[in-house]
Scaffold this active site. Structure first.
Site, PDB file in Angstrom:
ATOM      1  N   ASP A 151       0.836  -1.203   0.000  1.00 38.37           N
ATOM      2  CA  ASP A 151       0.000   0.000   0.000  1.00 38.37           C
ATOM      3  C   ASP A 151       0.871   1.253   0.000  1.00 38.37           C
ATOM      4  OD1 ASP A 151      -2.291   1.873   0.947  1.00 38.37           O
ATOM      5  OD2 ASP A 151      -3.263  -0.075   0.763  1.00 38.37           O
ATOM      6  N   HIS A 176      -3.922   4.909   4.442  1.00 33.55           N
ATOM      7  CA  HIS A 176      -4.585   3.701   3.966  1.00 33.55           C
ATOM      8  C   HIS A 176      -3.902   2.421   4.445  1.00 33.55           C
ATOM      9  CE1 HIS A 176      -6.218   1.095   0.578  1.00 33.55           C
ATOM     10  NE2 HIS A 176      -7.295   1.731   1.002  1.00 33.55           N
ATOM     11  N   SER A 193     -11.420  -1.880   0.451  1.00 32.78           N
ATOM     12  CA  SER A 193     -10.119  -1.718   1.097  1.00 32.78           C
ATOM     13  C   SER A 193     -10.123  -2.288   2.504  1.00 32.78           C
ATOM     14  CB  SER A 193      -9.738  -0.240   1.176  1.00 32.78           C
ATOM     15  OG  SER A 193      -9.177   0.210  -0.021  1.00 32.78           O
TER      16      SER A 193
END
Length: 677
Positions: free
Chosen positions: A189, A228, A409
């Site tokens: 990520d 994230h 996600s």
């Protein structure tokens, strides 16, 4: 200006923008090894940046006199490398558009009836007594579980907070003592904040790297756009009972991160991430992919495909790396995740999302490649989102946790955590074993209120939105404890059917083609018990987004390989695109398979009569023997056992070569010493 002219200009502009993506880096395959690669780099003015991840003899050459971004390839260097006998294959790298699969536009204030931050009072209490880094005296009890982690009560997806008390059924696995210990998970990520008080104890530097800045530290930039990966890591392995945030699904697993999305992404970047330390990392979790805009058809390049193949054939000492992938957030654009070459790969565990109330979220994409589902965010004001850790460089107590992680996600890391529990229960599981366990234990029950459920020829319920249902951690570890490795994978291919069938221009009309299979009976490739099905399809139709593709098995099971995509108005063709379905799992391959191409477009079609189904081919993956072999009172395979068989690599390489030409020419597989012509 008429509509046709506008569309032409838009298409030309899109192609022009896409073309401005060539970089000053070349991936080069030099079979002779590093010394020869260094000589070649010096000879042609390159700098050898080193081997690309774990891909043997693939090197990244950088030419610092070339522009880092150009609309055109460097033909001069293409000629030089093509003519050099030491170079078998090369490719100038191009910038790829890759997006994270969450939505950060929904704020807490947008939730109906939630006028204040529910955590402010709690954090004030913690701060007034002692630092949040210390153990809290608060004990949170939910659904028979208790933790000193203040946000555990908000982790509804593991404490019975879903529809009718549904959750990921983690408690039975925890009750058996499975917490992910000894399992290594890496989050591919934008990096992870490894000094976070809820991650530091479980951080694994050997499962981490920074590809964007070429150093080993995956610490993200603190600019508000790189939370994230840290959020995903917290879902997997947030430390339990430390008074900080919540609890990870596998709260004793080792967690690492790869910083790769906070910069230019290309094929080499992806390959380096996917092949990082494959004998150390067990599970790679990815919550990103091509644009989920309803019109993109894109997937991994040749290096990333090679990394996937290496991972499943060589990773984990031959048992195979576990790749968990978020299925996509293109629901509002009516996208189809079978147009995403990462989620429709046989090598990935493609995971969809369900809302707290057990329905499809607004961002969900339907497709036939989704294996299963975990919980995630849903409708603001109606469904809660996912509570996990949050990134904040200053480690401010009121900034290091969140209850607003969203999208598919958030689903993929939950699945990765569940898989980690199963791997702890049985470290000898192969990558295919894990897919079997997921399919056999996932539960349709909590999601049956959503429409679209069907039953395949083996009596298993499936749904294009949810795969085989909600993953079940307790069921996974129970089955893993007594599971015996599945037999060797066989791959059976049909001939390529050159059909050249006209696709009707009238809405609702269809054309069909049938392949009669014997499952490769009497050969070494015989497939009696199905796993994955691939349909490689070449067709032309304008607009491409008007088409729906349906495959029907000899048992009568219908799987929609492609749903209409109304935004896909400029696309005109599929060229050997490998549509994937997992809906026939366990069925027999022998019999008649029918592909139906249906025009679902608007009544006004100015290209009526010009569509054509050019060719198609089926590839059946599975086993000769029944793969479900659960012996009684048998010992669990030890972590030193390996089910690796060289013929697996040979079989998959054969399909790989045929599926991905011309990126790898025939000579690449048959005689690596030959140079590219």
């Amino acid at each position: 200006m008429d509509t046709g002219t506008v569309l032409l200009l838009v298409s030309s502009l899109a192609n022009c923008v896409q073309a401005r993506s060539y970089q000053n880096e070349f991936a080069v395959f030099v079979p002779a090894g590093e010394q020869t690669a260094n000589k070649l780099a010096l000879k042609y003015g390159f700098h050898n940046m080193g081997q690309i991840g774990d891909l043997d003899n693939y090197y990244l050459f950088e030419h610092r006199s070339l522009s880092k971004r150009s609309a055109n390839p460097s033909t001069h260097h293409h000629f030089l490398l093509t003519d050099d006998p030491e170079v078998t294959w090369f490719e100038q790298q191009k910038e790829l558009r890759r997006v994270k699969r969450d939505y950060q536009t929904v704020k807490k204030r947008d939730f109906a009836g939630d006028a204040s931050d529910i955590w402010d009072e709690l954090f004030e209490e913690l701060n007034s007594e002692k630092s949040i880094y210390n153990q809290s005296k608060i004990i949170v009890r939910r659904n028979g579980l208790q933790f000193s982690d203040p946000m555990f009560s908000s982790q509804w997806f593991i404490n019975g907070g879903g529809r009718n008390g549904a959750d990921m059924n983690v408690k039975p696995a925890w009750d058996k003592g499975y917490t992910g210990k000894g399992v290594v998970v890496s989050i591919l990520d934008d990096g992870i904040q490894h000094n976070h008080p809820d991650l530091a104890q479980n951080y694994d530097k050997f499962a981490s790297t920074d590809i964007n800045d070429s150093d080993p530290d995956p610490m993200p930039q603190d600019n508000g756009d790189n939370k994230h990966g840290t959020r995903c890591a917290g879902e997997v392995a947030a430390v339990a009972n430390n008074g900080v945030c919540g609890v990870g699904i596998a709260f004793n697993a080792s967690i690492g991160g790869v910083r790769m999305l906070d910069g230019v992404v290309n094929d080499a970047v992806e390959a380096r991430a996917l092949s990082l330390n494959p004998d150390h990392i067990d599970i790679y979790s990815a919550s990103w992919g091509p644009e989920d805009d309803g019109r993109t058809v894109d997937g991994p390049g040749p290096l990333a495909k090679r990394a996937f193949l290496n991972g499943v054939t060589r990773g984990r000492k031959g048992r195979g790396s576990i790749f968990v992938w978020a299925s996509g957030n293109g629901g509002r654009h009516i996208d189809d995740c079978n147009c995403d070459g990462y989620t429709n790969s046989i090598f990935t565990l493609s995971i969809s999302s369900a809302s707290q109330t057990g329905f499809k979220p607004w961002y969900l994409e339907q497709c036939s490649s989704t294996l299963a589902t975990t919980f995630s965010s849903g409708t603001p004001g109606q469904d809660d989102s996912i509570a996990t850790v949050d990134q904040d460089a200053r480690l401010r107590p009121h900034k290091i946790c969140t209850d607003q992680h969203t999208g598919t996600s958030a689903s993929a890391p939950i699945a990765a955590g569940v898989c980690a529990l199963a791997l702890e229960a049985n470290p000898g599981l192969t990558w295919r074993d894990m897919q079997h366990l997921v399919i056999m234990t996932s539960r349709p029950g909590p999601l049956l209120a959503e429409s679209g459920w069907m039953t395949n020829g083996r009596g298993r319920q499936y749904n294009h939105k949810f795969g085989y249902g909600l993953m079940d951690a307790g069921g996974m570890v129970d089955l893993a404890e007594k599971w015996k490795n599945v037999p060797l994978q066989h791959v059976c291919q049909s001939p390529v059917i050159i059909s050249d069938l006209p696709i009707p221009g009238e809405v609702g009309r269809s054309v069909s083609s049938t392949i009669v299979s014997d499952g490769c009976a009497g050969t070494l490739n015989v497939v009696n018990h199905l796993e994955h099905i691939q349909c490689k399809i070449s067709l032309t139709f304008v607009p491409r987004g008007s088409l729906m593709l349906v495959l029907t098995s000899p048992s009568g099971t219908r799987s929609t390989l492609l749903f209409p995509r109304p935004r896909d108005t400029l696309g005109q063709s599929f060229d050997d695109w490998p549509f994937l379905s997992v809906h026939f799992w366990g069925e027999y391959s022998a019999g008649s398979w029918t592909l139906e191409v249906i025009n679902m477009g608007a009544d006004r079609n100015f290209n009526r009569g010009q569509g054509m189904l050019h060719k198609w081919q089926m590839i059946w993956y599975g086993t000769e023997e029944n793969p479900v072999r659960i012996p009684r009172n048998s010992p669990i395979p030890s972590s030193s056992q390996s089910s690796f068989n060289p013929s697996i690599s040979s079989s998959l390489s054969s399909i790989f070569q045929q599926s991905f030409q011309p990126a790898f020419p025939q000579s690449f597989f048959s005689n690596p010493a030959r140079r590219k012509k």
